[in-house]
Design an enzyme around this catalytic site. Structure first.
Site, short mmCIF file in Angstrom:
data_model
loop_
_atom_site.label_atom_id
_atom_site.label_comp_id
_atom_site.label_asym_id
_atom_site.label_seq_id
_atom_site.Cartn_x
_atom_site.Cartn_y
_atom_site.Cartn_z
N CYS A 94 0.79 -1.27 -0.08
CA CYS A 94 0.08 0.14 0.00
C CYS A 94 0.79 1.15 -0.16
O CYS A 94 2.21 1.22 -0.58
CB CYS A 94 -1.04 -0.10 1.21
N TRP A 95 0.47 2.27 0.63
CA TRP A 95 1.35 3.47 0.57
C TRP A 95 2.57 3.49 1.54
O TRP A 95 3.55 3.72 1.14
CB TRP A 95 0.42 4.60 1.00
#
Length: 349
Positions: A94-95
């Site tokens: 993810c981020w």
């Protein structure tokens, strides 16, 4: 589930699919090239969960997230199974390598998929790539006035086994106000950088890397500062081609485009070109006199390029005169000259 660092990520991704679980909006803005998008939340869902987190706290946000994700879990799992294939392995990120990737990795593991989680997520990938651009490299900059055939020469050099970074090809733009004609729409700048990074990572930095001389902006895309500094400080091989050859080359490249598009492009530089010169170029187009139109426009671009060369205080410029307009034939000669120049540079240092 297994957490991996960025080095292990690059090793594994050669054989294991990469899953980006960020929202579609984040993915469309920029992603690791080759990654699949299985978003935990849609753009709207992510925004709502984020607001809940800020207003009510972490637990309330988690509960809202569970309500959102529950009905979609089967679709996510089936898509993951399809991508994972028989090996039943995926790399998930993810981020920042937080809850989104951990939750999706847990979900995939319930159906027998071994999930590797990239520690630090997409943010770590970006940081690593920028660090690679900082590494020392022997850069050869191929320069020359507009219409000199630099891009074709660069491709010919690449075909002879040299390492080449085709910035205009990655940017889908030829650099001038006319550079977008006939090209695909440019990508968001962050994804342009990612494509550039991926090409850079294929290079052996113990060997020279060729790149065409560019401004910091290529259309709407901006070169990473780390790379632009290298280009501005590297020796320039300036190919010199007769102006008549340059004009005829540009006529071949652009005369087939709609005249209105060409006129609109000329108007974009009318102040720098001079109002009267811009009008003369437009009138020449109306009369199908493409040669004169190009000749007028080149007056601006030649001055602009020379100004850029003059600003290279610590980067030597080596002019090489080319008579025939045959990039494939010129490539070996330019390569030989460049390697001789690199020897001189090394001895001087």
């Amino acid at each position: 589930m297994t957490k991996i660092d960025i080095q292990e990520f690059f090793r594994l991704r050669e054989n294991v699919p990469v899953i980006d679980v960020r929202s579609p909006g984040e993915y469309q803005k920029a992603h690791i090239p080759g990654a699949w998008n299985i978003p935990l939340f849609s753009n709207e869902e992510r925004a709502r969960v984020g607001i809940t987190y800020k207003q009510t706290g972490r637990i309330a946000a988690i509960k809202q997230g569970l309500r959102v994700v529950g009905p979609k879990m089967l679709d996510m799992v089936e898509k993951a199974e399809e991508i994972a294939g028989k090996k039943k392995q995926l790399i998930v990120h993810c981020w920042r390598g937080g809850m989104r990737s951990e939750n999706m990795a847990w979900l995939f593991s319930r159906v027998g998929i071994h999930a590797y989680i990239l520690e630090g997520g997409y943010k770590t990938y970006r940081r690593y790539c920028r660090q690679q651009l900082e590494r020392p490299v022997s850069l050869i900059v191929l320069g020359g006035y507009t219409g000199s055939g630099k891009t074709e020469i660069l491709h010919s050099i690449m075909n002879r086994g040299e390492q080449c970074l085709d910035l205009e090809g990655i940017a889908s733009h030829k650099g001038s106000v006319f550079g977008g004609l006939g090209e695909e729409d440019q990508l968001p700048n962050e994804h342009f950088e990612n494509l550039l990074f991926e090409k850079w990572l294929t290079f052996d930095l113990n060997k020279p890397v060729w790149v065409e001389d560019e401004s910091k902006m290529i259309g709407s895309n901006c070169l990473p500062e780390e790379l632009f500094r290298k280009i501005r400080s590297a020796p320039v091989i300036k190919v010199e081609v007769d102006q008549d050859i340059r004009i005829r080359r540009l006529v071949r490249e652009y005369a087939s485009f709609d005249k209105q598009l060409l006129k609109d492009s000329i108007r974009k530089i009318s102040k720098r070109l001079g109002g009267q010169n811009a009008q003369k170029a437009i009138e020449a187009l109306d009369n199908d006199d493409f040669y004169t139109a190009v000749d007028i426009v080149l007056r601006y671009y030649d001055k602009a390029y020379q100004h850029g060369l003059d600003k290279r205080k610590n980067a030597p410029v080596y002019p090489i005169e080319l008579n025939p307009d045959v990039p494939a034939d010129n490539a070996p000669f330019i390569i030989d000259q460049a390697y001789n120049i690199l020897k001189i540079e090394d001895q001087a240092n």
